[in-house]
Scaffold this motif. Structure first.
Motif, short mmCIF file in Angstrom:
data_model
loop_
_atom_site.label_atom_id
_atom_site.label_comp_id
_atom_site.label_asym_id
_atom_site.label_seq_id
_atom_site.Cartn_x
_atom_site.Cartn_y
_atom_site.Cartn_z
N PRO A 47 0.78 -1.09 0.21
CA PRO A 47 -0.10 0.18 -0.16
C PRO A 47 0.83 1.32 -0.03
N GLY A 48 0.14 2.29 -0.53
CA GLY A 48 0.91 3.62 -0.67
C GLY A 48 1.39 4.21 0.61
N VAL A 49 2.16 3.67 1.52
CA VAL A 49 2.51 4.39 2.82
C VAL A 49 4.09 5.15 2.33
N LEU A 50 3.64 6.58 2.96
CA LEU A 50 4.68 7.43 2.89
C LEU A 50 5.35 8.14 4.10
N ILE A 51 6.19 8.22 4.24
CA ILE A 51 6.70 9.04 5.26
C ILE A 51 7.76 10.14 5.10
N LEU A 52 7.30 11.25 5.42
CA LEU A 52 8.10 12.63 4.78
C LEU A 52 8.96 13.16 6.07
N GLU B 23 5.10 0.31 7.22
CA GLU B 23 3.69 0.50 7.24
C GLU B 23 3.38 0.40 8.75
N ARG B 24 3.97 -0.23 9.75
CA ARG B 24 3.51 -0.23 11.11
C ARG B 24 3.55 0.87 11.63
N THR B 25 4.75 1.69 11.23
CA THR B 25 5.22 2.83 11.85
C THR B 25 4.34 4.01 11.43
N ALA B 26 3.82 4.19 10.08
CA ALA B 26 2.89 5.33 9.76
C ALA B 26 1.51 4.99 10.48
N GLN B 27 1.03 3.51 10.42
CA GLN B 27 -0.40 3.43 11.15
C GLN B 27 -0.28 3.79 12.56
N LEU C 263 6.48 12.78 17.16
CA LEU C 263 5.90 11.49 16.49
C LEU C 263 6.45 11.83 15.17
N PRO C 264 6.23 12.74 14.60
CA PRO C 264 6.75 12.86 12.88
C PRO C 264 8.35 12.51 12.91
N ARG C 265 9.01 13.09 13.74
CA ARG C 265 10.40 13.13 13.76
C ARG C 265 10.80 11.67 14.12
N GLN C 266 10.12 11.06 14.94
CA GLN C 266 10.73 9.70 15.19
C GLN C 266 10.21 8.67 14.13
N ALA C 267 8.94 9.09 13.44
CA ALA C 267 8.61 7.98 12.20
C ALA C 267 9.62 8.47 11.21
N TRP C 268 10.19 9.67 11.14
CA TRP C 268 11.07 9.82 9.88
C TRP C 268 12.76 9.10 10.33
N GLU C 269 12.97 9.29 11.56
CA GLU C 269 14.13 8.51 11.96
C GLU C 269 14.02 6.98 11.58
N ILE C 270 13.03 6.52 11.91
CA ILE C 270 12.74 5.04 11.53
C ILE C 270 12.58 4.96 10.03
N ALA C 271 12.14 5.62 9.25
CA ALA C 271 12.00 5.50 7.84
C ALA C 271 13.68 5.73 7.32
N ARG D 249 15.84 -6.23 14.45
CA ARG D 249 15.00 -6.53 15.60
C ARG D 249 15.07 -5.22 16.45
N ALA D 250 16.23 -4.84 16.53
CA ALA D 250 16.10 -3.61 17.46
C ALA D 250 15.27 -2.33 16.74
N LEU D 251 15.28 -2.17 15.56
CA LEU D 251 14.20 -1.34 14.93
C LEU D 251 12.64 -1.63 15.17
N ALA D 252 12.58 -2.98 14.98
CA ALA D 252 11.32 -3.64 15.12
C ALA D 252 10.86 -3.41 16.82
N ARG D 253 11.65 -3.51 17.63
CA ARG D 253 11.32 -3.22 19.04
C ARG D 253 10.86 -1.60 19.41
N ARG D 254 11.51 -0.97 18.48
CA ARG D 254 11.12 0.61 18.51
C ARG D 254 9.63 0.62 17.95
N VAL D 255 9.47 0.08 17.01
CA VAL D 255 8.20 0.24 16.31
C VAL D 255 7.21 -0.39 17.24
N SER D 256 7.47 -1.47 17.82
CA SER D 256 6.47 -2.06 18.63
C SER D 256 6.11 -1.16 20.06
N ALA D 257 7.19 -0.52 20.49
CA ALA D 257 6.81 0.56 21.41
C ALA D 257 5.83 1.65 20.89
#
Length: 321
Positions: free
Chosen positions: A13-18, A154-158, A183-191, A232-240
């Protein structure tokens, strides 16, 4: 990247993080049409083709000779457009009456040329594609990533969307967490991290397609292990982040029920009067008292739920700090 993996990424799906530091107008335009990102290489003539030229000439001809008819024939015609077309039509007829058909025809050709140039200027690729090339590296679309990384994006954006779209945040109940900024800054760091992971995965895939010796295989295995640990470390961050979103949703449900009960409580006097007319006063008092008791219970539940959501957000910030 294999053909199968590329196909799965394209189907994401068209997930986009800016990048949150992009100009707001550009962010809005790019977020509204994520399917246009990433753009193709810069096309010749701004993406305009011979078909655009023919279409501009075909549309401008009737608009020049019969502007009022064209304006009235449009769906959802705008009064200003119809008025301007009427004035233009009257001016052209005035030229015909005052100076003859030849002058009228030449005037229409001049109007057609201006209209054709304007239509051709509006043709070509979308401004979003131009923004995409201009801000290359400052946005991440799911189709740019490997499937495992696209799933985390996608999980991060959701999760981010759940919190930022919550009435709790809009009404200031999550006041201890600066969601609109953090939150936008954290999402961008993850992206950005996911982009780097995808780049390294593709480098590994390319290395494995060549002649792989035992030493190369050992190095690749070590690098793959590093990628696994980082993922795995990034997945834990997304899970948080998802935990924060889950707590926010739970509190939001209580908040919605509390607001509904508040609306009902405003009519408490009317119900009290109705019950006093139809049943014994003690029963009326009991029925109305239940409403007040439930409001108190919900207020306490709301306070607890909001505090848990706020704490989840603060924990998220402390981990990243």
């Amino acid at each position: 990247m294999t053909g199968k993996a590329r196909s799965r990424a394209d189907d994401t799906p068209g997930v986009l993080i800016l990048d949150p530091d992009l100009p707001e107008a550009h962010r809005r335009a790019m977020a509204a049409r994520p399917a246009l990102l990433p753009p193709p290489p810069r096309p010749a003539w701004g993406g305009r083709t011979g078909g655009d030229v023919l279409a501009a000439l075909a549309v401008s001809a009737p608009a020049a000779f019969l502007p009022l008819v064209v304006a009235l024939a449009r769906r959802g015609r705008h009064p200003v457009l119809v008025g301007a077309a009427a004035l233009l039509q009257a001016a052209l007829l005035g030229v015909w009456i005052g100076y003859g058909f030849a002058a009228f025809f030449l005037s229409c050709l001049a109007v057609q040329a201006i209209a054709a140039v304007a239509l051709l200027a509006l043709a070509g690729e979308s401004p979003v594609a131009a923004y995409g090339r201009r801000h290359d590296g400052r946005y991440v679309h799911a189709r740019m990533l490997e499937p495992v990384d696209a799933a985390l994006l996608e999980r991060t954006a959701q999760a981010t969307g759940i919190v930022l779209g919550s009435p709790l945040d809009a009404d200031g109940l999550l006041d201890g967490v600066a969601n609109r900024v953090t939150l936008p800054r954290q999402a961008w760091e993850i992206a950005e991290t996911l982009t780097e992971l995808t780049r390294l995965r593709r480098e590994q895939d390319a290395a494995r397609t060549g002649h792989v010796t035992e030493r190369i295989c050992a190095v690749l295995s070590s690098q793959q292990e590093a990628l696994t640990v980082a993922t795995r470390a990034l997945a834990r961050r997304v899970s948080a982040l998802e935990e924060y979103a889950r707590r926010t949703e739970e509190a939001q449900a209580v908040y919605a029920e509390w607001r509904t009960l508040q609306d009902l409580a405003e009519d408490g006097d009317a119900y009290r009067e109705l019950l006093s007319r139809t049943v014994r006063d003690p029963l009326a008092a009991d029925e109305v008292g239940l409403l007040s008791e439930r409001a108190i219970q919900l207020r306490e539940a709301l306070r607890d739920s909001v505090e848990q959501a706020r704490q989840a957000g603060l924990d998220l910030l402390s981990k990243e700090g």
